[in-house]
Design a protein around this motif. Structure first.
Motif, PDB file in Angstrom:
ATOM      1  N   MET A   1      35.497 -23.257  12.955  1.00 15.17           N
ATOM      2  CA  MET A   1      34.119 -23.508  12.581  1.00 15.17           C
ATOM      3  C   MET A   1      33.738 -24.921  12.986  1.00 15.17           C
ATOM      4  O   MET A   1      34.427 -25.878  12.670  1.00 15.17           O
ATOM      5  CB  MET A   1      33.971 -23.339  11.074  1.00 15.17           C
ATOM      6  N   THR A   2      32.667 -25.041  13.733  1.00 16.70           N
ATOM      7  CA  THR A   2      32.230 -26.354  14.174  1.00 16.70           C
ATOM      8  C   THR A   2      31.482 -27.077  13.069  1.00 16.70           C
ATOM      9  O   THR A   2      30.865 -26.462  12.210  1.00 16.70           O
ATOM     10  CB  THR A   2      31.328 -26.237  15.417  1.00 16.70           C
ATOM     11  N   SER A   3      31.561 -28.406  13.109  1.00 11.49           N
ATOM     12  CA  SER A   3      30.939 -29.258  12.102  1.00 11.49           C
ATOM     13  C   SER A   3      30.043 -30.270  12.787  1.00 11.49           C
ATOM     14  O   SER A   3      30.285 -30.640  13.937  1.00 11.49           O
ATOM     15  CB  SER A   3      32.005 -30.021  11.318  1.00 11.49           C
ATOM     16  N   PRO A   4      29.013 -30.779  12.086  1.00 13.15           N
ATOM     17  CA  PRO A   4      28.225 -31.873  12.660  1.00 13.15           C
ATOM     18  C   PRO A   4      29.119 -33.088  12.892  1.00 13.15           C
ATOM     19  O   PRO A   4      29.984 -33.407  12.077  1.00 13.15           O
ATOM     20  CB  PRO A   4      27.177 -32.173  11.590  1.00 13.15           C
ATOM     21  N   ILE A   5      28.929 -33.749  14.028  1.00 18.07           N
ATOM     22  CA  ILE A   5      29.739 -34.905  14.393  1.00 18.07           C
ATOM     23  C   ILE A   5      28.827 -36.131  14.467  1.00 18.07           C
ATOM     24  O   ILE A   5      27.860 -36.138  15.225  1.00 18.07           O
ATOM     25  CB  ILE A   5      30.433 -34.699  15.762  1.00 18.07           C
ATOM     26  N   ASP A   6      29.157 -37.166  13.706  1.00 14.55           N
ATOM     27  CA  ASP A   6      28.360 -38.391  13.677  1.00 14.55           C
ATOM     28  C   ASP A   6      29.092 -39.485  14.463  1.00 14.55           C
ATOM     29  O   ASP A   6      29.880 -40.246  13.913  1.00 14.55           O
ATOM     30  CB  ASP A   6      28.118 -38.825  12.229  1.00 14.55           C
ATOM     31  N   PHE A   7      28.804 -39.549  15.766  1.00 10.53           N
ATOM     32  CA  PHE A   7      29.453 -40.540  16.611  1.00 10.53           C
ATOM     33  C   PHE A   7      28.960 -41.950  16.313  1.00 10.53           C
ATOM     34  O   PHE A   7      29.710 -42.910  16.468  1.00 10.53           O
ATOM     35  CB  PHE A   7      29.256 -40.208  18.090  1.00 10.53           C
ATOM     36  N   HIS A   8      27.706 -42.089  15.890  1.00 13.00           N
ATOM     37  CA  HIS A   8      27.197 -43.421  15.551  1.00 13.00           C
ATOM     38  C   HIS A   8      27.977 -44.021  14.387  1.00 13.00           C
ATOM     39  O   HIS A   8      28.338 -45.194  14.422  1.00 13.00           O
ATOM     40  CB  HIS A   8      25.698 -43.373  15.232  1.00 13.00           C
ATOM     41  N   ALA A   9      28.227 -43.240  13.364  1.00 11.60           N
ATOM     42  CA  ALA A   9      28.994 -43.738  12.220  1.00 11.60           C
ATOM     43  C   ALA A   9      30.417 -44.083  12.645  1.00 11.60           C
ATOM     44  O   ALA A   9      30.967 -45.106  12.218  1.00 11.60           O
ATOM     45  CB  ALA A   9      29.008 -42.714  11.089  1.00 11.60           C
ATOM     46  N   ALA A  10      31.011 -43.265  13.502  1.00 12.19           N
ATOM     47  CA  ALA A  10      32.366 -43.547  13.975  1.00 12.19           C
ATOM     48  C   ALA A  10      32.394 -44.861  14.747  1.00 12.19           C
ATOM     49  O   ALA A  10      33.302 -45.675  14.578  1.00 12.19           O
ATOM     50  CB  ALA A  10      32.871 -42.401  14.843  1.00 12.19           C
ATOM     51  N   ARG A  11      31.389 -45.073  15.583  1.00  7.70           N
ATOM     52  CA  ARG A  11      31.307 -46.322  16.334  1.00  7.70           C
ATOM     53  C   ARG A  11      31.128 -47.511  15.397  1.00  7.70           C
ATOM     54  O   ARG A  11      31.815 -48.521  15.515  1.00  7.70           O
ATOM     55  CB  ARG A  11      30.148 -46.269  17.319  1.00  7.70           C
ATOM     56  N   ASP A  12      30.209 -47.385  14.464  1.00  4.16           N
ATOM     57  CA  ASP A  12      29.903 -48.486  13.555  1.00  4.16           C
ATOM     58  C   ASP A  12      31.062 -48.810  12.629  1.00  4.16           C
ATOM     59  O   ASP A  12      31.287 -49.973  12.296  1.00  4.16           O
ATOM     60  CB  ASP A  12      28.653 -48.176  12.735  1.00  4.16           C
ATOM     61  N   ASN A  13      31.824 -47.792  12.229  1.00  2.03           N
ATOM     62  CA  ASN A  13      32.959 -47.996  11.330  1.00  2.03           C
ATOM     63  C   ASN A  13      34.231 -48.402  12.069  1.00  2.03           C
ATOM     64  O   ASN A  13      35.174 -48.898  11.459  1.00  2.03           O
ATOM     65  CB  ASN A  13      33.234 -46.737  10.508  1.00  2.03           C
ATOM     66  N   GLY A  14      34.272 -48.149  13.382  1.00  2.00           N
ATOM     67  CA  GLY A  14      35.469 -48.486  14.150  1.00  2.00           C
ATOM     68  C   GLY A  14      36.652 -47.668  13.688  1.00  2.00           C
ATOM     69  O   GLY A  14      36.528 -46.523  13.278  1.00  2.00           O
ATOM     70  N   GLY A  15      37.812 -48.235  13.754  1.00  2.00           N
ATOM     71  CA  GLY A  15      39.008 -47.553  13.285  1.00  2.00           C
ATOM     72  C   GLY A  15      39.849 -46.999  14.409  1.00  2.00           C
ATOM     73  O   GLY A  15      39.535 -47.128  15.600  1.00  2.00           O
ATOM     74  N   ASP A  16      40.946 -46.379  14.028  1.00  2.00           N
ATOM     75  CA  ASP A  16      41.940 -45.895  14.971  1.00  2.00           C
ATOM     76  C   ASP A  16      41.380 -44.872  15.955  1.00  2.00           C
ATOM     77  O   ASP A  16      41.627 -44.955  17.154  1.00  2.00           O
ATOM     78  CB  ASP A  16      43.133 -45.304  14.207  1.00  2.00           C
ATOM     79  N   SER A  17      40.613 -43.898  15.470  1.00  2.00           N
ATOM     80  CA  SER A  17      40.081 -42.871  16.368  1.00  2.00           C
ATOM     81  C   SER A  17      39.180 -43.475  17.430  1.00  2.00           C
ATOM     82  O   SER A  17      39.260 -43.123  18.610  1.00  2.00           O
ATOM     83  CB  SER A  17      39.298 -41.810  15.579  1.00  2.00           C
ATOM     84  N   TRP A  18      38.329 -44.394  17.032  1.00  2.00           N
ATOM     85  CA  TRP A  18      37.412 -45.020  17.988  1.00  2.00           C
ATOM     86  C   TRP A  18      38.194 -45.868  18.991  1.00  2.00           C
ATOM     87  O   TRP A  18      37.936 -45.838  20.186  1.00  2.00           O
ATOM     88  CB  TRP A  18      36.364 -45.856  17.261  1.00  2.00           C
ATOM     89  N   ASP A  19      39.164 -46.618  18.503  1.00  2.00           N
ATOM     90  CA  ASP A  19      39.931 -47.510  19.373  1.00  2.00           C
ATOM     91  C   ASP A  19      40.841 -46.753  20.339  1.00  2.00           C
ATOM     92  O   ASP A  19      41.018 -47.165  21.486  1.00  2.00           O
ATOM     93  CB  ASP A  19      40.770 -48.479  18.536  1.00  2.00           C
ATOM     94  N   ARG A  20      41.438 -45.650  19.903  1.00  2.00           N
ATOM     95  CA  ARG A  20      42.335 -44.846  20.745  1.00  2.00           C
ATOM     96  C   ARG A  20      41.605 -44.106  21.852  1.00  2.00           C
ATOM     97  O   ARG A  20      42.201 -43.747  22.866  1.00  2.00           O
ATOM     98  CB  ARG A  20      43.062 -43.798  19.903  1.00  2.00           C
ATOM     99  N   ALA A  21      40.336 -43.867  21.669  1.00  2.00           N
ATOM    100  CA  ALA A  21      39.583 -42.955  22.525  1.00  2.00           C
ATOM    101  C   ALA A  21      39.037 -43.641  23.774  1.00  2.00           C
ATOM    102  O   ALA A  21      37.855 -43.896  23.884  1.00  2.00           O
ATOM    103  CB  ALA A  21      38.449 -42.328  21.719  1.00  2.00           C
ATOM    104  N   ASP A  22      39.901 -43.942  24.724  1.00  2.00           N
ATOM    105  CA  ASP A  22      39.461 -44.529  25.986  1.00  2.00           C
ATOM    106  C   ASP A  22      39.463 -43.436  27.051  1.00  2.00           C
ATOM    107  O   ASP A  22      40.524 -43.001  27.505  1.00  2.00           O
ATOM    108  CB  ASP A  22      40.382 -45.671  26.398  1.00  2.00           C
TER     109      ASP A  22
END
Length: 110
Positions: free
Chosen positions: A1-22
């Motif tokens: 089941m797909t879920s809404p994805i908030d990329f802006h919040a992920a960017r603003d919050n930073g963290g491991d997922s954002w940093d790993r994702a090159d």
């Protein structure tokens, strides 16, 4: 089941997922119009990611534990979104494009 994805919040919050994702170091392979195989250089396996535009946002999911057990998008979803943003290419040399369900795409990717 797909879920809404908030990329802006992920960017603003930073963290491991954002940093790993090159996306420049990731392997991105389109499997279907909205489905990708994504491997990050620090991961042991490729993961299946579903992501598409819906309305004004994104919906998606990933089969990795980061998506299943944490809030927000995992590094695989973020890598795919970043790849589209910077104009990266997939393994076939095609520009990464996150489609919406109204776009006519060939569902048989060779």
């Amino acid at each position: 089941m797909t879920s809404p994805i908030d990329f802006h919040a992920a960017r603003d919050n930073g963290g491991d997922s954002w940093d790993r994702a090159d996306p420049r170091d990731a392997t991105l392979a389109r499997l279907r119009w909205d489905t990708w195989g994504i491997a990050l250089p620090d991961g042991e396996n490729a993961h299946v990611v579903t992501l598409r535009h819906e309305g004004q946002g994104y919906v998606g999911e990933c089969d990795c534990d980061g998506f299943k057990f944490h809030s927000g998008p995992c590094a695989h979803l973020v890598a795919l979104r970043k790849a589209e943003f910077i104009g990266a290419e997939d393994v076939r040399g095609e520009p990464v494009h996150i489609a919406d369900e109204t776009e006519p795409f060939d569902t048989d990717i060779e």
